[in-house]
Design a protein around this motif. Structure first.
Motif, PDB file in Angstrom:
ATOM      1  N   LEU A  92      72.644  41.082  46.290  1.00  0.00           N
ATOM      2  CA  LEU A  92      72.936  42.543  46.637  1.00  0.00           C
ATOM      3  C   LEU A  92      72.110  42.798  44.932  1.00  0.00           C
ATOM      4  O   LEU A  92      72.350  41.783  43.690  1.00  0.00           O
ATOM      5  N   ARG A  93      72.238  44.015  44.471  1.00  0.00           N
ATOM      6  CA  ARG A  93      71.449  44.250  43.144  1.00  0.00           C
ATOM      7  C   ARG A  93      72.723  43.802  42.305  1.00  0.00           C
ATOM      8  O   ARG A  93      72.640  43.937  41.061  1.00  0.00           O
ATOM      9  N   ALA A  94      73.715  44.161  42.970  1.00  0.00           N
ATOM     10  CA  ALA A  94      75.275  44.862  41.796  1.00  0.00           C
ATOM     11  C   ALA A  94      75.587  43.915  41.329  1.00  0.00           C
ATOM     12  O   ALA A  94      76.100  43.201  40.311  1.00  0.00           O
ATOM     13  N   SER A  95      74.466  41.804  41.567  1.00  0.00           N
ATOM     14  CA  SER A  95      75.381  41.424  41.076  1.00  0.00           C
ATOM     15  C   SER A  95      74.625  40.848  39.155  1.00  0.00           C
ATOM     16  O   SER A  95      75.079  40.232  38.645  1.00  0.00           O
ATOM     17  N   TYR A  96      73.408  41.956  38.981  1.00  0.00           N
ATOM     18  CA  TYR A  96      73.763  42.226  37.975  1.00  0.00           C
ATOM     19  C   TYR A  96      74.772  41.885  36.946  1.00  0.00           C
ATOM     20  O   TYR A  96      74.294  41.922  35.468  1.00  0.00           O
ATOM     21  N   TYR A  97      75.757  42.592  37.531  1.00  0.00           N
ATOM     22  CA  TYR A  97      77.187  43.221  36.936  1.00  0.00           C
ATOM     23  C   TYR A  97      77.581  41.545  35.684  1.00  0.00           C
ATOM     24  O   TYR A  97      78.804  42.073  34.984  1.00  0.00           O
ATOM     25  N   ALA A 130      67.708  56.767  32.097  1.00  0.00           N
ATOM     26  CA  ALA A 130      69.094  57.268  32.492  1.00  0.00           C
ATOM     27  C   ALA A 130      70.062  56.302  33.313  1.00  0.00           C
ATOM     28  O   ALA A 130      70.486  57.332  34.493  1.00  0.00           O
ATOM     29  N   SER A 131      69.933  55.329  33.144  1.00  0.00           N
ATOM     30  CA  SER A 131      70.061  54.174  34.893  1.00  0.00           C
ATOM     31  C   SER A 131      71.455  54.129  34.735  1.00  0.00           C
ATOM     32  O   SER A 131      72.050  53.970  33.730  1.00  0.00           O
ATOM     33  N   VAL A 132      72.355  54.083  36.029  1.00  0.00           N
ATOM     34  CA  VAL A 132      73.442  53.757  36.017  1.00  0.00           C
ATOM     35  C   VAL A 132      73.743  52.491  36.256  1.00  0.00           C
ATOM     36  O   VAL A 132      74.651  51.820  35.231  1.00  0.00           O
ATOM     37  N   GLY A 133      72.653  51.302  37.056  1.00  0.00           N
ATOM     38  CA  GLY A 133      73.197  49.998  36.427  1.00  0.00           C
ATOM     39  C   GLY A 133      73.057  49.668  34.640  1.00  0.00           C
ATOM     40  O   GLY A 133      73.536  48.893  34.239  1.00  0.00           O
ATOM     41  N   THR A 157      61.986  61.480  42.540  1.00  0.00           N
ATOM     42  CA  THR A 157      61.409  61.002  41.495  1.00  0.00           C
ATOM     43  C   THR A 157      62.202  59.898  40.442  1.00  0.00           C
ATOM     44  O   THR A 157      61.751  59.197  39.992  1.00  0.00           O
ATOM     45  N   ILE A 158      62.877  59.139  41.630  1.00  0.00           N
ATOM     46  CA  ILE A 158      63.585  58.130  41.021  1.00  0.00           C
ATOM     47  C   ILE A 158      63.057  56.624  40.785  1.00  0.00           C
ATOM     48  O   ILE A 158      63.375  56.213  40.259  1.00  0.00           O
ATOM     49  N   PHE A 159      62.833  56.609  42.326  1.00  0.00           N
ATOM     50  CA  PHE A 159      62.086  55.090  42.971  1.00  0.00           C
ATOM     51  C   PHE A 159      60.370  55.605  43.773  1.00  0.00           C
ATOM     52  O   PHE A 159      60.525  56.879  44.252  1.00  0.00           O
ATOM     53  N   ILE A 187      64.656  45.750  35.309  1.00  0.00           N
ATOM     54  CA  ILE A 187      66.214  45.703  34.648  1.00  0.00           C
ATOM     55  C   ILE A 187      66.517  45.547  32.823  1.00  0.00           C
ATOM     56  O   ILE A 187      66.989  45.028  32.113  1.00  0.00           O
ATOM     57  N   ASP A 188      64.910  45.561  32.977  1.00  0.00           N
ATOM     58  CA  ASP A 188      64.386  45.703  31.490  1.00  0.00           C
ATOM     59  C   ASP A 188      65.581  46.531  30.210  1.00  0.00           C
ATOM     60  O   ASP A 188      65.663  46.094  29.270  1.00  0.00           O
ATOM     61  N   LEU A 189      66.577  47.289  31.216  1.00  0.00           N
ATOM     62  CA  LEU A 189      66.400  48.613  29.860  1.00  0.00           C
ATOM     63  C   LEU A 189      67.658  47.553  30.239  1.00  0.00           C
ATOM     64  O   LEU A 189      68.595  48.134  28.840  1.00  0.00           O
ATOM     65  N   HIS A 190      68.419  47.128  30.925  1.00  0.00           N
ATOM     66  CA  HIS A 190      69.603  46.304  30.480  1.00  0.00           C
ATOM     67  C   HIS A 190      69.540  44.664  29.822  1.00  0.00           C
ATOM     68  O   HIS A 190      70.336  44.749  28.643  1.00  0.00           O
ATOM     69  N   THR A 247      69.406  60.562  45.126  1.00  0.00           N
ATOM     70  CA  THR A 247      68.320  59.857  44.894  1.00  0.00           C
ATOM     71  C   THR A 247      68.236  59.438  47.002  1.00  0.00           C
ATOM     72  O   THR A 247      67.865  58.724  47.312  1.00  0.00           O
ATOM     73  N   ASP A 248      70.259  59.148  46.404  1.00  0.00           N
ATOM     74  CA  ASP A 248      70.768  58.354  47.607  1.00  0.00           C
ATOM     75  C   ASP A 248      70.880  58.911  49.239  1.00  0.00           C
ATOM     76  O   ASP A 248      71.072  58.685  49.939  1.00  0.00           O
ATOM     77  N   MET A 249      70.492  60.671  48.881  1.00  0.00           N
ATOM     78  CA  MET A 249      70.807  61.183  49.441  1.00  0.00           C
ATOM     79  C   MET A 249      69.515  61.848  50.083  1.00  0.00           C
ATOM     80  O   MET A 249      69.207  61.810  51.191  1.00  0.00           O
TER      81      MET A 249
HETATM   82  C1  EPZ Z   1      72.098  52.977  41.529  1.00  0.00           C
HETATM   83  O1  EPZ Z   1      71.392  51.842  41.083  1.00  0.00           O
HETATM   84  C2  EPZ Z   1      72.627  52.559  42.659  1.00  0.00           C
HETATM   85  N1  EPZ Z   1      73.088  51.332  43.129  1.00  0.00           N
HETATM   86  C3  EPZ Z   1      71.737  52.778  43.572  1.00  0.00           C
HETATM   87  O2  EPZ Z   1      72.078  53.097  45.167  1.00  0.00           O
HETATM   88  C4  EPZ Z   1      71.201  54.576  43.464  1.00  0.00           C
HETATM   89  O3  EPZ Z   1      70.087  55.191  44.286  1.00  0.00           O
HETATM   90  C5  EPZ Z   1      71.270  54.180  41.452  1.00  0.00           C
HETATM   91  O4  EPZ Z   1      72.114  54.360  41.219  1.00  0.00           O
HETATM   92  C6  EPZ Z   1      70.643  55.277  41.171  1.00  0.00           C
HETATM   93  O5  EPZ Z   1      71.271  56.670  41.530  1.00  0.00           O
HETATM   94  C7  EPZ Z   1      74.370  50.320  43.152  1.00  0.00           C
HETATM   95  O6  EPZ Z   1      74.777  51.908  41.617  1.00  0.00           O
HETATM   96  C8  EPZ Z   1      74.875  49.428  43.381  1.00  0.00           C
HETATM   97  P1  EPZ Z   1      69.159  52.760  37.846  1.00  0.00           P
HETATM   98  P2  EPZ Z   1      70.172  50.968  39.663  1.00  0.00           P
HETATM   99  O7  EPZ Z   1      69.044  51.523  36.989  1.00  0.00           O
HETATM  100  O8  EPZ Z   1      71.266  51.178  38.892  1.00  0.00           O
HETATM  101  C9  EPZ Z   1      64.364  52.534  36.774  1.00  0.00           C
HETATM  102  C10 EPZ Z   1      72.363  52.495  47.301  1.00  0.00           C
HETATM  103  O9  EPZ Z   1      71.893  52.822  48.374  1.00  0.00           O
HETATM  104  N2  EPZ Z   1      64.737  51.804  35.609  1.00  0.00           N
HETATM  105  O10 EPZ Z   1      69.466  54.349  37.768  1.00  0.00           O
HETATM  106  O11 EPZ Z   1      69.146  49.371  39.449  1.00  0.00           O
HETATM  107  C11 EPZ Z   1      65.005  51.829  38.464  1.00  0.00           C
HETATM  108  O12 EPZ Z   1      63.356  51.217  38.415  1.00  0.00           O
HETATM  109  C12 EPZ Z   1      71.974  51.851  45.816  1.00  0.00           C
HETATM  110  O13 EPZ Z   1      74.046  52.752  47.008  1.00  0.00           O
HETATM  111  C13 EPZ Z   1      64.284  50.386  34.931  1.00  0.00           C
HETATM  112  O14 EPZ Z   1      62.472  51.361  34.627  1.00  0.00           O
HETATM  113  O15 EPZ Z   1      69.348  52.267  39.617  1.00  0.00           O
HETATM  114  C14 EPZ Z   1      64.947  53.563  38.739  1.00  0.00           C
HETATM  115  O16 EPZ Z   1      63.414  53.658  38.924  1.00  0.00           O
HETATM  116  C15 EPZ Z   1      69.564  52.185  46.245  1.00  0.00           C
HETATM  117  N3  EPZ Z   1      65.267  49.781  34.623  1.00  0.00           N
HETATM  118  C16 EPZ Z   1      65.458  54.569  37.881  1.00  0.00           C
HETATM  119  O17 EPZ Z   1      65.131  53.715  36.510  1.00  0.00           O
HETATM  120  C17 EPZ Z   1      66.516  49.121  33.751  1.00  0.00           C
HETATM  121  O18 EPZ Z   1      66.531  48.287  33.387  1.00  0.00           O
HETATM  122  C18 EPZ Z   1      66.892  54.278  37.955  1.00  0.00           C
HETATM  123  O19 EPZ Z   1      67.719  53.144  38.614  1.00  0.00           O
HETATM  124  C19 EPZ Z   1      66.521  49.585  34.911  1.00  0.00           C
HETATM  125  C20 EPZ Z   1      66.143  51.110  36.438  1.00  0.00           C
END
Ligand code: EPZ
Length: 418
Positions: free
Chosen positions: A92-97, A162-165, A326-328, A124-127, A304-306
């Motif tokens: 899972l992606r969230a393991s990065y937390y 504006a990355s959530v993670g 526009t997000i992924f 995860i470069d921004l993290h 984007t999830d919707m």
């Molecule tokens: C979270 O993912 C959610 N996952 C995703 O939901 C959701 O689609 C996404 O936020 C956007 O809302 C969890 O919360 C576990 P981001 P995350 O960092 O944090 C780029 C689901 O279906 N980026 O906001 O990974 C990235 O590639 C999942 O529940 C960087 O370039 O999303 C993307 O294009 C799918 N560098 C954009 O930012 C970074 O270091 C947004 O990603 C981080 C992100």
């Protein structure tokens, strides 16, 4: 592998209760490590991502106890800060937390790169840049990252996206740092606010969560607390859109309407009949749906999830709908599965064009990621006859008791292990 077999074309009516938000819960569990005592987390969804996180917490020697059907008690006083290997993180992606949480508490984290849905490269470069801004040293060795700091000093961090993670992970790393950290261009998603409130109830000093600028004043000690996971706005959106297609009267309860604003506006535009109460929404299928346009944006824009879920709705709307993602960079895989069912869809770079209404036929299709799978469940519920959805494991990562919830509404659905 698990598959879903759905016999579609049936009306679905009644009440569905929305569970706790996956994207909040999957951050709260690693964040629990930061507490110097213990935490009680309520309204936790019963999904496989939580099981994966609990096994990592137990591997780190945290005490994890399921206190009731949806609440957990986590004590992290005897944590052994060990390497979290790829076999654990790839699920899972969230393991990065765990990076932000272990760095924030122990000034060291050794964690393999995360897995997660293949909807894009998902760097995860921004993290990592955020951790370095706080004074940490980040080394990449093979597929893992080693992050260490003599001490963590608060700093001003601007996020290119504006990355959530990244927003949440930097918050976790900064909460016990010396001095003040400012995160600019922070993500505003409700899940970010839910984590900030969790940390504040332990005694953290975080302000501005939910806005573009979050301020974190480092503290020494984080005490016990009890905290509730917010309702899952993406799960809610999924059932609301099922109702928009298949229900004379569907009640979706345990929601926060403000978290669904962008979707509600779009559905009203399409002609869906919605009545909104303070914590529930009544949905009625109005036969004629009108085509619409959606551009995915960070919160409070259209999530984007919707988009993978509304895509199915658009196949039943009159006219040509358009989705701009526009997000992924790879979040249209579901459209090719819908085309197999007879949908009239064209994809041009990050834009999908969906002409409707088209009658969907039952097929043997495959979920390519979690929300793609959800969109295909809706397509299978519409199509006459039996549809098989392969890789249904994806869907179970984010939808608690989806078979039971749909059966209760009148669906004919079976989950089979093959
Ligand atoms: C979270 O993912 C959610 N996952 C995703 O939901 C959701 O689609 C996404 O936020 C956007 O809302 C969890 O919360 C576990 P981001 P995350 O960092 O944090 C780029 C689901 O279906 N980026 O906001 O990974 C990235 O590639 C999942 O529940 C960087 O370039 O999303 C993307 O294009 C799918 N560098 C954009 O930012 C970074 O270091 C947004 O990603 C981080 C992100």
């Amino acid at each position: 592998m698990k598959i879903l077999k759905i016999d579609g074309g049936r009306k679905l009516n009644g009440t569905v209760k929305i569970s706790g938000a996956k994207n909040s819960a999957v951050a709260l569990f690693p964040a629990a490590i930061l507490c110097d005592e213990n935490v009680h987390i309520l309204n936790v969804p019963n999904i496989s991502d939580i099981d994966s996180l609990n096994s990592i917490l137990k591997y780190l020697n945290a005490k994890v106890e399921k206190k009731s059907q949806d609440s957990f008690y986590i004590a992290s006083c005897n944590i052994e800060n060990k390497e979290i290997t790829e076999d654990m993180t790839r699920k899972l992606r969230a393991s990065y937390y765990f990076m932000g949480a272990l760095l924030g508490k122990y000034k060291k984290a050794e964690v393999s790169f995360p897995g997660g849905c293949t909807i894009g490269s998902r760097p995860i470069d921004l993290h990592l840049k955020g951790f370095e801004s706080l004074g940490a040293k980040v080394e990449q060795k093979g597929n893992k990252v080693i992050i260490t700091a003599d001490e963590l000093i608060g700093s001003n961090i601007y996020l290119d996206i504006a990355s959530v993670g990244a927003t949440i992970n930097i918050m976790l790393a900064a909460v016990k740092a010396k001095g003040v950290t400012i995160i600019d261009n922070a993500a505003r998603e409700p899940e970010v606010v839910n984590i900030a409130m969790f940390l504040n109830s332990m005694g953290a000093k975080i302000t501005g969560a939910g806005t573009n600028t979050i301020k974190i004043k480092g503290v020494q000690y984080l005490k016990s607390c009890t905290h509730e996971v917010i309702p899952d706005r993406i799960e809610a959106a999924t059932y609301i859109m099922i109702g928009a297609l298949l229900s004379e009267n569907l009640t979706v309860e345990n929601i926060i309407p403000e978290h669904l604003e962008a979707l509600i506006q779009k559905l009203l535009e399409m002609g869906v009949d919605l009545k909104i109460d303070d914590d529930k929404i009544y949905v009625t299928n109005k036969n004629k749906l009108k085509a619409t346009k959606v551009t995915t944006l960070v919160y409070p824009g259209f999530p984007t999830d919707m988009q993978q879920i509304i895509a199915t709705l658009m196949t039943q709307a009159t006219g040509e709908s358009k989705i701009e993602e526009t997000i992924f960079e790879n979040r249209f895989q579901n459209l090719y599965e819908l085309r197999k069912m007879g949908a009239n869809i064209k994809v041009v770079s990050n834009k999908g064009y969906i002409k409707g209404p088209t009658k969907l036929k039952s097929e043997d299709i495959t979920a390519t990621d979690l929300r793609a799978g959800a969109g295909l469940v809706i397509a299978a519920l519409i199509a006459e006859g039996e549809t098989t959805i392969n890789n249904a494991d994806y869907i179970l990562r984010g939808y608690e008791n989806i078979v039971e919830k749909l059966e209760k509404l009148g669906a004919k659905i079976k989950l089979i292990e093959i």
